[in-house]
Design a protein around this motif. Structure first.
Motif, short mmCIF file in Angstrom:
data_model
loop_
_atom_site.label_atom_id
_atom_site.label_comp_id
_atom_site.label_asym_id
_atom_site.label_seq_id
_atom_site.Cartn_x
_atom_site.Cartn_y
_atom_site.Cartn_z
N VAL A 48 76.21 105.47 56.50
CA VAL A 48 75.49 105.61 57.77
C VAL A 48 75.21 104.22 58.33
O VAL A 48 75.04 103.25 57.57
CB VAL A 48 74.17 106.40 57.57
N ILE A 71 70.82 111.42 53.58
CA ILE A 71 72.03 111.40 54.39
C ILE A 71 73.22 111.21 53.46
O ILE A 71 73.28 110.23 52.71
CB ILE A 71 72.01 110.26 55.44
N GLU A 72 74.16 112.12 53.48
CA GLU A 72 75.34 112.02 52.62
C GLU A 72 76.35 111.04 53.22
O GLU A 72 76.61 111.05 54.42
CB GLU A 72 75.99 113.39 52.45
N VAL A 122 72.82 108.32 64.01
CA VAL A 122 73.51 109.47 63.42
C VAL A 122 74.14 110.33 64.51
O VAL A 122 73.78 110.26 65.70
CB VAL A 122 72.54 110.33 62.58
N GLN A 161 77.28 113.16 60.36
CA GLN A 161 76.41 113.07 59.18
C GLN A 161 76.01 114.45 58.66
O GLN A 161 75.23 114.54 57.71
CB GLN A 161 75.15 112.24 59.49
N ASN A 218 68.78 117.09 65.20
CA ASN A 218 68.49 115.76 64.64
C ASN A 218 67.25 115.14 65.27
O ASN A 218 66.43 114.53 64.57
CB ASN A 218 69.69 114.83 64.82
N ASN A 238 74.29 117.86 57.76
CA ASN A 238 72.87 118.23 57.66
C ASN A 238 72.08 117.10 57.00
O ASN A 238 72.41 116.65 55.90
CB ASN A 238 72.72 119.52 56.84
N ILE A 239 71.03 116.68 57.66
CA ILE A 239 70.23 115.54 57.19
C ILE A 239 68.87 116.03 56.72
O ILE A 239 68.22 116.84 57.40
CB ILE A 239 70.06 114.51 58.33
N ASP A 240 68.45 115.55 55.56
CA ASP A 240 67.10 115.83 55.06
C ASP A 240 66.20 114.71 55.60
O ASP A 240 66.06 113.65 54.99
CB ASP A 240 67.09 115.86 53.53
N TRP A 241 65.57 114.97 56.72
CA TRP A 241 64.81 113.93 57.40
C TRP A 241 63.55 113.51 56.63
O TRP A 241 63.10 112.37 56.75
CB TRP A 241 64.46 114.37 58.82
N VAL A 258 64.72 110.91 54.31
CA VAL A 258 65.02 109.71 55.10
C VAL A 258 63.73 108.93 55.37
O VAL A 258 63.68 107.71 55.22
CB VAL A 258 65.72 110.08 56.42
#
Length: 314
Positions: A303, A299-300, A119, A123, A162, A125-128, A131
């Motif tokens: 990827v 992840i929107e 990433v 990417q 990240n 903002n990622i909601d880890w 994930v």
């Protein structure tokens, strides 16, 4: 008078007889020589054909079967001899399995590979946590890049966030730097920037040198030679290794084969980029980026998805 003429005619007749006799003998001998030569030529021709066949069958041309086949727009199928000192892929292709767009390496009915994403700021903002819940084991985070036009080095705006987000969610993390270095000195500068920027951050996966050809624009790296690019790989990886991290080289199949002196890079792990149902790269690699259109909850958008054949966290 008549007697003299008669004697002259007898002499002339005798000379003609002798001449004709010699001519016949000469022609006969030449004919035999010609027949003998033709026979010898035929024999030599047969021997030559048999010898060629024998040499081909005995691998006279050293055709061991170890060749890399590629497709070229001009030549069609082309082949490149295998480098004997560079290890071949150590895994069994048949043990790479696919399920729901994700790939796994199965050994004795157990999944032994790890699933990852790579990433960058793209990417957002990622909601880890999502994930992690989706089954992702590791994340490769872009730490920075060098501009292919300006040559200036920059940090990825979201790299620290990240890394921290992935580690807090229980996901292993490594980093990569997108290089456009044109000298070994610039590669060392990039490595030092990575080392400085990792201070205080927790990573347990490799630090990767990602040098790429720019296909759709003019770039400062267009004329980089094989030797210089290989020098850059070594310079970056050695600097990273001396700082206590695990170095790795990222590259696609064709650039690796055409632009790297692989004999000089066997000390470093390799991350292959090849978007395919299965890898066709001949040499060994430890991580495989197999698609750029993966879908992962948290992840929107698309990827990159990867599998690692090695657990770098151990």
């Amino acid at each position: 008078m008549k007697s003299a003429i008669k004697n002259i005619l007898i002499i002339v007749e005798t000379i003609l007889i002798i001449f004709l006799t010699i001519s016949v003998v000469f022609l006969y001998r030449n004919r035999n020589d010609a027949v003998e030569t033709m026979g010898k030529a035929d024999s030599d021709s047969k021997d030559t054909a048999a010898e060629i066949e024998r040499k081909v069958n005995d691998n006279y041309y050293e055709l061991s079967g170890k060749k890399i086949l590629l497709e070229d727009g001009t030549y069609g199928e082309i082949w490149i001899p295998v480098l004997e000192n560079v290890p071949a892929f150590s895994k069994n292709i048949d043990q790479i399995k696919s399920r729901n767009g994700r790939k796994f390496y199965v050994d004795d009915s157990e999944i032994t590979s790890l699933l990852g994403v790579d990433v960058s700021v793209h990417q957002d903002n990622i909601d880890w946590n999502k994930v992690k819940e989706s089954g992702i084991d590791f994340a490769m985070v872009r730490l920075g890049y060098r501009g292919y036009g300006t040559g200036e080095a920059h940090l990825d705006e979201n790299y620290a966030e990240n890394i921290q987000g992935a580690r807090d969610a229980g996901i292993d993390a490594g980093v990569y730097f997108f290089s456009q270095a044109v000298t070994a000195g610039e590669a060392v500068e990039e490595a030092n920037l990575v080392i400085e920027s990792l201070e205080g951050l927790d990573i347990n996966y490799p630090v990767v040198y990602d040098w790429e050809i720019i296909y759709d624009d003019t770039a400062r790296t267009d004329d980089v030679s094989v030797d210089v690019l290989t020098d850059c790989c070594v310079a970056f990886c050695e600097t990273i290794k001396n700082a206590g991290y695990t170095p790795m080289i990222y590259q696609n199949k064709r650039t690796t084969i055409f632009k790297l002196d692989l004999n000089r890079l066997t000390d470093y792990d390799f991350w292959l980029a090849e978007y395919n149902s299965e890898p066709t790269y001949y040499y060994d690699f430890d991580m495989w980026q197999y698609t750029s259109t993966g879908q992962v909850p948290g992840i929107e958008g698309d990827v990159d998805l990867n599998i690692s054949f090695k657990d770098y966290s151990k």
